[in-house]
Write an enzyme that holds these catalytic residues in place. Structure first.
Site, PDB file in Angstrom:
ATOM      1  N   SER A   1       0.813  -1.222   0.014  1.00  0.00           N
ATOM      2  CA  SER A   1       0.048   0.070  -0.103  1.00  0.00           C
ATOM      3  C   SER A   1       0.863   1.309   0.130  1.00  0.00           C
ATOM      4  O   SER A   1       1.527   1.430   0.968  1.00  0.00           O
ATOM      5  CB  SER A   1      -0.880  -0.209   1.238  1.00  0.00           C
ATOM      6  OG  SER A   1      -1.625   1.097   1.428  1.00  0.00           O
TER       7      SER A   1
ATOM      8  N   LYS B   1      -3.100   5.020  -2.386  1.00  0.00           N
ATOM      9  CA  LYS B   1      -3.819   5.789  -1.816  1.00  0.00           C
ATOM     10  C   LYS B   1      -4.248   7.187  -2.512  1.00  0.00           C
ATOM     11  O   LYS B   1      -3.238   7.759  -2.993  1.00  0.00           O
ATOM     12  CB  LYS B   1      -2.981   6.299  -0.270  1.00  0.00           C
ATOM     13  CG  LYS B   1      -2.908   4.977   0.748  1.00  0.00           C
ATOM     14  CD  LYS B   1      -4.426   4.541   1.138  1.00  0.00           C
ATOM     15  CE  LYS B   1      -4.294   3.544   2.260  1.00  0.00           C
ATOM     16  NZ  LYS B   1      -5.098   2.899   2.730  1.00  0.00           N
TER      17      LYS B   1
ATOM     18  N   GLU C   1     -11.297   0.985  -3.729  1.00  0.00           N
ATOM     19  CA  GLU C   1     -11.588   0.780  -2.220  1.00  0.00           C
ATOM     20  C   GLU C   1     -12.008   1.745  -1.444  1.00  0.00           C
ATOM     21  O   GLU C   1     -11.455   2.891  -1.329  1.00  0.00           O
ATOM     22  CB  GLU C   1     -10.236   0.056  -1.656  1.00  0.00           C
ATOM     23  CG  GLU C   1     -10.390  -0.402  -0.306  1.00  0.00           C
ATOM     24  CD  GLU C   1      -9.007  -0.737   0.465  1.00  0.00           C
ATOM     25  OE1 GLU C   1      -8.225  -1.263  -0.547  1.00  0.00           O
ATOM     26  OE2 GLU C   1      -8.985  -0.976   1.593  1.00  0.00           O
TER      27      GLU C   1
HETATM   28  O1  SMG Z   1      -0.501  -2.658   6.566  1.00  0.00           O
HETATM   29  O2  SMG Z   1       0.390  -2.386   4.736  1.00  0.00           O
HETATM   30  C1  SMG Z   1      -0.445  -1.866   5.687  1.00  0.00           C
HETATM   31  C2  SMG Z   1      -1.337  -0.788   5.506  1.00  0.00           C
HETATM   32  C3  SMG Z   1      -2.430  -0.909   4.461  1.00  0.00           C
HETATM   33  O3  SMG Z   1      -3.384   0.851   3.346  1.00  0.00           O
HETATM   34  C4  SMG Z   1      -3.512   0.096   4.553  1.00  0.00           C
HETATM   35  N1  SMG Z   1      -4.306   0.225   5.384  1.00  0.00           N
HETATM   36  O4  SMG Z   1      -7.640   1.524   4.544  1.00  0.00           O
HETATM   37  O5  SMG Z   1      -6.717  -0.262   4.230  1.00  0.00           O
HETATM   38  C5  SMG Z   1      -6.668   0.618   4.730  1.00  0.00           C
HETATM   39  C6  SMG Z   1      -5.385   1.232   5.353  1.00  0.00           C
HETATM   40  C7  SMG Z   1      -5.884   1.524   6.817  1.00  0.00           C
HETATM   41  C8  SMG Z   1      -4.639   1.983   7.650  1.00  0.00           C
HETATM   42  S1  SMG Z   1      -4.012   3.602   7.296  1.00  0.00           S
HETATM   43  C9  SMG Z   1      -5.300   4.459   7.880  1.00  0.00           C
HETATM   44 MG    MG Z   2      -8.580   0.600   2.964  1.00  0.00          MG
END
Ligand code: SMG
Ligand code: MG
Length: 369
Positions: A134, A162, A213
């Site tokens: 991510s 993101k 997402e």
């Molecule tokens: O653990 O690699 C990881 C983070 C993955 O993007 C990630 N998580 O919305 O999926 C999501 C986010 C939530 C955590 S950041 C607010």
């Molecule tokens: Mg998410």
């Protein structure tokens, strides 16, 4: 199994690089590590709530308070087994992350005493799983492209960007143009859009995304269904799904065709498996989300990701993507895959020296007799 008590430890792990999402920027992971002590031994768990109630209503100090004041007393004196934890806590509304952490530690304890791995207990069928990474919101496109290049070179099977209003079409186009059509690419908005953005989001169809997402608010299934009807890109829900019942309803309403399953968000690994089962029965693919877990949660998530319906790479990256020093052994990518732990329980234990180094506070909560 009888509960003696739960040790709560707050740990602080600096991130190797800041992680910016539409919700804010994180530079360290504050986590709550649990050690369940019972007459059958010990088990470890992790609460994935964050410091602030921004991703969801739960937050770390609140989760610790719920465990201390309500969860431990509710479990005291019971003949405890993993499958009975959720039922024993049903009268406590919400607080999935707190409940999940306790169920996780009970599972670890119970399975260790029975020499069974969590992967086997859940029904995992794969010894190794492909994983993704991510990628946070960056200051500029050059930095983004360098970061994505590094992750693809390391062997990650999927890149998730993101996004937020003002950082969406351009970064997606830049990554697609630079790395070509074969790169599996997804986007995650963490609820940053409103129903008025549906047309704009449908414009992402031009870039061959594997999914978009959670663009809208957790309770707004209607807008997710409207986007799904209008766009070719599969809509995936994260924040909206807190139980198997939520998953069934979202699928029925056409609000998603993919589900991100995070054990913490849904109240534990056993409910996570129920969501997997509901989704599989409807032909809906699932994948394992991430909450910047320590090695404890990473181990459990790899076990879950070994289930047959987890057909998309999860947010379960190698330890080095998050932390210089974790509280467990590091998890590494091998040929673009991560191994599902095979040892009893979670299959990993905290390294005592690393755990001590990361711990900021420790509290013992005895089960009242
Ligand atoms: O653990 O690699 C990881 C983070 C993955 O993007 C990630 N998580 O919305 O999926 C999501 C986010 C939530 C955590 S950041 C607010
Ligand atoms: Mg998410």
């Amino acid at each position: 199994m009888k509960l003696d008590g739960i040790e709560l430890r707050q740990v602080a792990l600096p991130l190797v690089s800041p992680f910016r999402t539409s919700l804010g920027t994180q530079t360290a992971r504050q986590a709550l590590v649990l050690r369940v002590v019972s007459d059958e031994g010990e088990g470890w768990g992790e609460c994935v709530a964050e410091d602030d109630p921004t991703y969801c209503p739960e937050y770390l100090a609140g989760a610790a308070d719920v465990i201390r004041r309500f969860v431990v007393p509710a479990l005291a004196g019971l003949d405890l087994r993993p499958a009975s934890v959720a039922g024993a806590l049903r009268h406590l509304r919400g607080h999935q992350m707190a409940k999940s952490a306790v169920e996780m530690a009970v599972l670890d304890c119970w399975l260790r005493a029975r020499l069974t791995s969590l992967a086997d207990h859940l029904g995992a069928v794969r010894p190794r799983v492909p994983v993704g990474v991510s990628v946070g919101i960056m200051d500029d496109l050059d930095t983004l492209l360098e970061t994505v290049d590094r992750h693809l070179t390391a062997g990650y099977a999927r890149i998730k960007l993101k996004i937020e209003p003002g950082w969406d079409v351009e970064p997606v186009r830049a990554v697609r143009d630079t790395f070509g059509p074969a790169t599996m690419l997804t986007v995650d908005a963490n609820t940053a859009y409103s129903p008025a953005d549906i047309r704009h989001l449908a414009g992402l169809d031009a870039y061959g995304l594997a999914l978009v997402e959670q663009p809208f608010a957790p309770g707004d299934l209607r807008s997710h269904a409207a986007l799904a009807a209008r766009s070719e890109t599969p809509v995936c829900l994260d924040e909206s799904i807190t139980s198997a019942a939520d998953a069934a309803e979202a699928i029925r309403l056409g609000a998603c065709s993919v589900i991100n399953i995070k054990p913490g968000r849904v109240g534990g690994y056993l409910e996570a498996r129920r969501i997997h089962d509901v989704a599989s029965a409807h032909g809906v693919p699932v994948w394992c989300g991430g909450m910047l877990e320590t090695g404890l949660g990473r181990a459990g998530n790899l076990a879950l990701a070994g289930l047959p319906g987890f057909t998309l790479p999860g947010d379960i990256s190698a330890t080095e993507r998050y932390y210089r020093r974790d509280i467990t052994r590091p998890f590494v990518l091998e040929d673009g895959l991560m191994a599902v732990p095979t040892e009893p329980g979670l299959g990993v234990l905290p390294d005592p020296a690393s755990l001590t180094a990361a711990t900021t506070t420790t509290e013992w909560i005895p089960a009242p007799s």
